[in-house]
Design a protein around this motif. Structure first.
Motif, short mmCIF file in Angstrom:
data_model
loop_
_atom_site.label_atom_id
_atom_site.label_comp_id
_atom_site.label_asym_id
_atom_site.label_seq_id
_atom_site.Cartn_x
_atom_site.Cartn_y
_atom_site.Cartn_z
N ASP A 30 0.86 -1.19 0.00
CA ASP A 30 0.00 0.00 0.00
C ASP A 30 0.90 1.24 0.00
OD1 ASP A 30 -2.02 1.85 0.25
OD2 ASP A 30 -2.24 1.54 2.41
N GLU A 31 1.39 1.59 -1.17
CA GLU A 31 2.45 2.60 -1.27
C GLU A 31 2.01 3.99 -0.84
OE1 GLU A 31 3.81 2.13 -5.32
OE2 GLU A 31 5.44 0.84 -4.61
N ASP A 32 0.73 4.32 -1.08
CA ASP A 32 0.28 5.66 -0.70
C ASP A 32 -0.40 5.67 0.67
OD1 ASP A 32 -2.00 4.33 -1.39
OD2 ASP A 32 -2.67 5.77 -2.89
N ASN A 33 -0.33 4.52 1.37
CA ASN A 33 -0.85 4.42 2.75
C ASN A 33 -2.30 4.87 2.91
OD1 ASN A 33 1.53 3.40 4.05
ND2 ASN A 33 2.44 5.41 3.71
N ASP A 34 -3.13 4.57 1.93
CA ASP A 34 -4.55 4.89 2.09
C ASP A 34 -5.33 3.69 2.61
OD1 ASP A 34 -4.62 3.27 -0.13
OD2 ASP A 34 -5.80 4.64 -1.37
N GLN A 35 -4.59 2.63 3.02
CA GLN A 35 -5.19 1.41 3.59
C GLN A 35 -6.02 0.63 2.57
OE1 GLN A 35 -4.22 0.55 6.80
NE2 GLN A 35 -2.93 2.34 6.45
N LYS A 36 -5.76 0.89 1.30
CA LYS A 36 -6.42 0.13 0.24
C LYS A 36 -5.41 -0.17 -0.84
CE LYS A 36 -10.72 2.73 0.89
NZ LYS A 36 -10.33 4.02 1.46
N LEU A 37 -5.52 -1.35 -1.45
CA LEU A 37 -4.65 -1.68 -2.57
C LEU A 37 -5.39 -1.41 -3.88
CD1 LEU A 37 -3.00 -5.05 -1.44
CD2 LEU A 37 -2.16 -2.72 -1.12
N THR A 38 -4.78 -0.58 -4.73
CA THR A 38 -5.32 -0.36 -6.07
C THR A 38 -4.87 -1.51 -6.96
OG1 THR A 38 -3.37 0.82 -6.76
CG2 THR A 38 -5.16 2.15 -5.83
N LYS A 39 -5.41 -1.56 -8.16
CA LYS A 39 -4.97 -2.58 -9.09
C LYS A 39 -3.46 -2.44 -9.34
CE LYS A 39 -5.46 -4.58 -13.62
NZ LYS A 39 -6.02 -4.46 -14.97
N GLY A 40 -2.99 -1.21 -9.48
CA GLY A 40 -1.56 -0.97 -9.71
C GLY A 40 -0.70 -1.51 -8.57
N GLU A 41 -1.15 -1.31 -7.34
CA GLU A 41 -0.41 -1.81 -6.18
C GLU A 41 -0.44 -3.34 -6.13
OE1 GLU A 41 -0.95 2.12 -3.30
OE2 GLU A 41 -2.47 0.55 -3.25
N ILE A 42 -1.57 -3.91 -6.50
CA ILE A 42 -1.68 -5.37 -6.55
C ILE A 42 -0.77 -5.95 -7.63
CG2 ILE A 42 -3.27 -7.29 -7.10
CD1 ILE A 42 -5.45 -5.61 -5.65
N VAL A 43 -0.70 -5.27 -8.76
CA VAL A 43 0.17 -5.75 -9.84
C VAL A 43 1.63 -5.77 -9.38
CG1 VAL A 43 1.09 -5.13 -12.13
CG2 VAL A 43 -1.37 -5.22 -11.76
N LYS A 44 2.03 -4.77 -8.57
CA LYS A 44 3.40 -4.78 -8.02
C LYS A 44 3.61 -5.96 -7.07
CE LYS A 44 4.37 0.04 -8.71
NZ LYS A 44 4.28 1.38 -8.14
N LEU A 45 2.59 -6.25 -6.28
CA LEU A 45 2.65 -7.43 -5.41
C LEU A 45 2.83 -8.70 -6.26
CD1 LEU A 45 0.24 -8.18 -2.44
CD2 LEU A 45 0.76 -9.94 -4.12
N LEU A 46 2.06 -8.77 -7.34
CA LEU A 46 2.13 -9.96 -8.21
C LEU A 46 3.50 -10.07 -8.87
CD1 LEU A 46 -1.40 -9.71 -9.86
CD2 LEU A 46 -0.68 -11.30 -8.08
N LYS A 47 4.10 -8.92 -9.19
CA LYS A 47 5.44 -8.92 -9.76
C LYS A 47 6.43 -9.51 -8.75
CE LYS A 47 8.86 -5.98 -11.99
NZ LYS A 47 9.29 -4.61 -12.26
N GLN A 48 6.32 -9.05 -7.50
CA GLN A 48 7.19 -9.56 -6.43
C GLN A 48 6.96 -11.05 -6.21
OE1 GLN A 48 9.65 -8.02 -4.41
NE2 GLN A 48 9.48 -6.51 -6.03
N ALA A 49 5.72 -11.51 -6.43
CA ALA A 49 5.37 -12.92 -6.25
C ALA A 49 5.77 -13.75 -7.47
CB ALA A 49 3.88 -13.07 -5.97
N GLU A 50 6.46 -13.10 -8.43
CA GLU A 50 6.96 -13.76 -9.63
C GLU A 50 5.85 -14.32 -10.52
OE1 GLU A 50 9.99 -16.49 -8.38
OE2 GLU A 50 11.23 -14.89 -7.56
N ILE A 51 4.72 -13.59 -10.54
CA ILE A 51 3.66 -13.90 -11.50
C ILE A 51 4.08 -13.33 -12.85
CG2 ILE A 51 1.22 -13.59 -12.06
CD1 ILE A 51 1.68 -15.19 -9.45
#
Ligand SMILES: [Ca+2]
Ligand SMILES: [Ca+2]
Length: 92
Positions: A30-51
């Motif tokens: 949650d890069e902007d600390n709004d306590q919600k994950l946007t699609k863009g933030e989720i995509v970064k998570l997926l990148k880290q998860a090697e998707i």
């Protein structure tokens, strides 16, 4: 290896290996600390998860579709926890 189960499994591995708690993973992505994950933030998570980059956008959309309970197209902590709970259930 692009089933929902294998994707959730990769997310679980990422969280287990790199974060002490799922909450820390959520706050990290949650890069902007709004306590919600946007699609863009989720995509970064997926990148880290090697998707694979080919399916990351699609998977991000599917995860939001599947776990966004209040239909704001964002994943809040409660919704993230529900996803984690599902991972743990399918793990046992
Ligand atoms: Ca955010
Ligand atoms: Ca939501």
């Amino acid at each position: 290896m692009t089933t929902e189960e294998s994707i959730l499994n990769k997310i679980q591995i990422l969280i287990t290996n790199h974060f002490e708690t799922p909450e820390m993973a959520f706050n990290f992505f949650d890069e902007d600390n709004d306590q919600k994950l946007t699609k863009g933030e989720i995509v970064k998570l997926l990148k880290q998860a090697e998707i694979s980059g080919f399916i990351r956008g699609l998977v991000g959309s599917k995860l939001i579709e599947g776990y966004d309970k209040n239909n704001d197209e964002l994943i809040n902590w409660e919704e993230f926890k529900a996803a984690i709970a599902k991972i743990k259930k399918s793990d046992s």
